[in-house]
Design an enzyme around this catalytic site. Structure first.
Site, PDB file in Angstrom:
ATOM      1  N   ASN A   1       0.833  -1.210   0.000  1.00 49.24           N
ATOM      2  CA  ASN A   1       0.000   0.000   0.000  1.00 49.24           C
ATOM      3  C   ASN A   1       0.863   1.254   0.000  1.00 49.24           C
ATOM      4  O   ASN A   1       1.955   1.282   0.555  1.00 49.24           O
ATOM      5  CB  ASN A   1      -0.929   0.006   1.213  1.00 49.24           C
ATOM      6  CG  ASN A   1      -1.893  -1.164   1.185  1.00 49.24           C
ATOM      7  OD1 ASN A   1      -2.047  -1.802   0.143  1.00 49.24           O
ATOM      8  ND2 ASN A   1      -2.523  -1.459   2.296  1.00 49.24           N
TER       9      ASN A   1
ATOM     10  N   HIS B   1       5.764  -0.563  -2.785  1.00 51.52           N
ATOM     11  CA  HIS B   1       5.297   0.126  -3.998  1.00 51.52           C
ATOM     12  C   HIS B   1       5.321   1.650  -3.852  1.00 51.52           C
ATOM     13  O   HIS B   1       4.605   2.349  -4.560  1.00 51.52           O
ATOM     14  CB  HIS B   1       3.882  -0.351  -4.380  1.00 51.52           C
ATOM     15  CG  HIS B   1       3.846  -1.786  -4.829  1.00 51.52           C
ATOM     16  ND1 HIS B   1       2.681  -2.524  -4.929  1.00 51.52           N
ATOM     17  CD2 HIS B   1       4.852  -2.626  -5.211  1.00 51.52           C
ATOM     18  CE1 HIS B   1       2.967  -3.746  -5.360  1.00 51.52           C
ATOM     19  NE2 HIS B   1       4.272  -3.847  -5.522  1.00 51.52           N
TER      20      HIS B   1
ATOM     21  N   ASP C   1      -0.539   4.157   1.118  1.00 50.99           N
ATOM     22  CA  ASP C   1      -1.379   5.114   1.852  1.00 50.99           C
ATOM     23  C   ASP C   1      -0.825   5.587   3.192  1.00 50.99           C
ATOM     24  O   ASP C   1      -1.396   6.489   3.817  1.00 50.99           O
ATOM     25  CB  ASP C   1      -2.796   4.529   2.029  1.00 50.99           C
ATOM     26  CG  ASP C   1      -2.816   3.183   2.764  1.00 50.99           C
ATOM     27  OD1 ASP C   1      -1.912   2.925   3.591  1.00 50.99           O
ATOM     28  OD2 ASP C   1      -3.746   2.389   2.512  1.00 50.99           O
TER      29      ASP C   1
ATOM     30  N   CYS D   1      15.036  14.194 -13.648  1.00 46.35           N
ATOM     31  CA  CYS D   1      16.196  14.431 -12.769  1.00 46.35           C
ATOM     32  C   CYS D   1      16.024  13.699 -11.431  1.00 46.35           C
ATOM     33  O   CYS D   1      15.075  12.943 -11.245  1.00 46.35           O
ATOM     34  CB  CYS D   1      16.435  15.937 -12.594  1.00 46.35           C
ATOM     35  SG  CYS D   1      15.341  16.752 -11.422  1.00 46.35           S
TER      36      CYS D   1
ATOM     37  N   THR E   1      -4.443  -8.955   0.546  1.00 50.41           N
ATOM     38  CA  THR E   1      -3.855  -8.872  -0.803  1.00 50.41           C
ATOM     39  C   THR E   1      -4.284 -10.074  -1.636  1.00 50.41           C
ATOM     40  O   THR E   1      -4.343 -11.190  -1.131  1.00 50.41           O
ATOM     41  CB  THR E   1      -2.312  -8.755  -0.770  1.00 50.41           C
ATOM     42  OG1 THR E   1      -1.815  -8.894  -2.116  1.00 50.41           O
ATOM     43  CG2 THR E   1      -1.638  -9.770   0.121  1.00 50.41           C
TER      44      THR E   1
END
Ligand code: BJW
Ligand code: ZN
Length: 242
Positions: free
Chosen positions: A100, A117, A102, A128, A185
């Site tokens: 997650n 992630h 969040d 850059c 998940t």
């Protein structure tokens, strides 16, 4: 049939618990999951927006998708599942490997969280090395970096590598854990979905918390067919009684 009681013996001499979490753990905080009925955003397939190609083809739509999700995430509160994981730190070493973006595990007080992630609360330049936290919402869509190129959320899209330092550290924890709890998940996205296999190879006890079957349900030592906000406080209470 195994039930919660089967963890009771296992936790007596337990040293390290690794959680692998996904969108389902934040569902009860009002954050939609990706797949299933929640997987559409204004008629766009959310999974087709999570790529660098989609961003370059339609940066405004993708940026707007993230802005809207960010607003919802910032106002969301951790639920009983996140809180139970944070409280487990009183009883064992706990590491959270989350897919997650969040930040709700950190908000609930978990101190060791690896974001596989990335984070929706951070941005980076598409060209850059500029990176930053998002402190206020941008008025431009998408915003520009000082170098003149566009900024993007610091998340991992399909076809991109996970941050390698985070991933290497995750593997080390997985190889050391006695108990792995996989919560919320679908385990369809690699490479995060390989983590339970690594833990099993290392003789960890595997628990899945999910109202639905996943790709790995049959490999689990215990499957709890319930939501994470219901199941995780029950697991916490086993530790308290121990
Ligand atoms: C509850 C509940 C409740 C509900 N309580 N539970 C072909 C082409 C290109 C790439 C690939 C390919 N084949 C395979 C790949 C690799 C690809 C992949 O895995 N694709 C699959 C879809 C097939 N992976 C990658 O590309 C990764 N990088 C990589 O592999 O690099 C090397 C490489 C490069 C190129 C080619 C090959 C290899 C990167 C993956 C990045 C994933 N990014 C996203 C978006 C992040 C940013 C954002 O949020 O916008 O991450 S996609 C999305 O899926 C997000 C999630 O973290 C991730 C996992 O989803 P999750 O968390 O499991 O959610 P759901 O919705 O699937 O499931 C929710 C579950 O909760 C359900 O089971 C419910 O039942 C349950 N639930 N309520 C408990 N209350
Ligand atoms: Zn730049």
């Amino acid at each position: 049939m195994r039930n919660y009681e089967s963890i009771r013996e296992w936790i007596k001499n337990l040293k390290k618990i690794v959680f692998v979490t996904g969108a389902g753990i934040s569902q009860e905080s009002g954050i939609p999951t990706f797949r299933g009925k929640d997987g559409l955003w204004r008629n766009y397939d959310a999974m087709k927006l999570a790529t660098i190609d989609a961003f370059y083809e339609n940066p405004k739509i993708v940026w707007e998708w993230y802005s809207e999700r960010r607003r919802n995430i910032i106002s969301a509160l951790p639920n009983m599942g996140h809180r139970a994981i944070a409280e487990l730190e009183k009883y064992a070493e706990v590491v959270v490997l989350t897919q997650n973006i969040d930040g709700l595990h950190q908000k609930s007080g978990s101190t060791k969280v690896l974001e596989l992630h990335g984070s929706i609360l951070k941005i980076k330049c598409t060209v850059c090395n500029y990176r930053d936290e998002i402190l206020t919402e941008f008025t431009e869509n998408p915003p520009n970096c000082k170098c003149g190129n566009i900024l993007r959320p610091e998340v991992v899209w399909f076809g991109e590598q996970l941050p390698q330092d985070v991933w290497q550290e995750a593997i080390i924890h997985v190889n050391q854990c006695d108990l792995m709890i996989v919560a919320g998940t679908s385990l369809v996205v690699s490479p995060a979905n390989i983590l339970p296999t690594y833990a099993k190879q290392n003789n960890a006890f595997l628990v899945e918390i999910n109202p639905e079957d996943t790709e790995m349900s049959l490999e689990m030592d215990l499957v709890i067919r319930d939501t994470s906000a219901n199941a995780l406080p029950k697991i916490l209470s086993l530790f308290k009684e121990n």
